[in-house]
Design an enzyme around this catalytic site. Structure first.
Site, short mmCIF file in Angstrom:
data_model
loop_
_atom_site.label_atom_id
_atom_site.label_comp_id
_atom_site.label_asym_id
_atom_site.label_seq_id
_atom_site.Cartn_x
_atom_site.Cartn_y
_atom_site.Cartn_z
CB CYS A 60 -143.37 104.57 -25.73
SG CYS A 60 -143.21 104.53 -27.53
CB SER A 61 -145.56 103.08 -21.02
OG SER A 61 -145.64 103.02 -19.61
#
Length: 168
Positions: A60-61
């Site tokens: 997600c980062s």
């Protein structure tokens, strides 16, 4: 109905999955200051919605960093919305710490309206599946990706190609 897995195990997506050609549905989510934001607040703009399960995971980062960089290349021609069921405080902390300044981060945790309206809500986890939705200026969906395995990144190249066509 698209099949999505999490760690190789099938999960159930609730709501109606959308497809290219559909009229985009309204939804309301919370911004980092807990203010309600509607999709219609961006009426007349091309919108890329980056959907992800939790800002506190490595994939997600990466997804948010990549779309933040891409957003800088499109300037004000495209609004990049990043949505998850994370609390607004977590999204604000992450963006501040990581220098994410080109995304409008939204939390769907309160009403799950985006997840339900767009078919991204994972029933078993109350998280959003990973994916991308692109909506044109007339609020017609032009691109949808439900990433088949949540631990994988979306197809950035395919999404960017659609954006370039929409803003020529």
């Amino acid at each position: 109905m698209k099949t999505v897995t999490f760690g190789g195990n099938p999960v159930t997506l609730t709501g109606e999955q959308v497809k290219a050609g559909d009229k985009a549905l309204e939804f309301t989510a919370l911004d980092n200051s807990l203010k309600p934001v509607k999709m219609s607040d961006f009426k007349g703009k091309v919108k890329l919605i980056s959907v992800f399960p939790s800002i506190d995971t490595s994939v997600c980062s990466v997804q948010n960093h990549k779309f933040n960089k891409t957003a800088s290349e499109f300037g004000d021609k495209v609004v990049f919305l990043a949505i998850s069921n994370d609390l607004p405080f977590a999204l604000k902390r992450f963006c501040g710490a990581e220098g994410i300044t080109n995304l409008v981060t939204l939390s769907d945790h309160r009403d799950l309206e985006f997840g339900t309206n767009y078919g991204f809500l994972i029933k078993e986890l109350r998280l959003l599946a990973r994916g991308v939705v692109i909506i044109d200026k007339d609020d017609i969906i032009k691109y949808v990706e439900y990433v088949p395995e949540i631990a994988q990144e979306p197809n950035y190249d395919a999404a960017i190609k659609v954006l370039k066509e929409l803003v020529k």
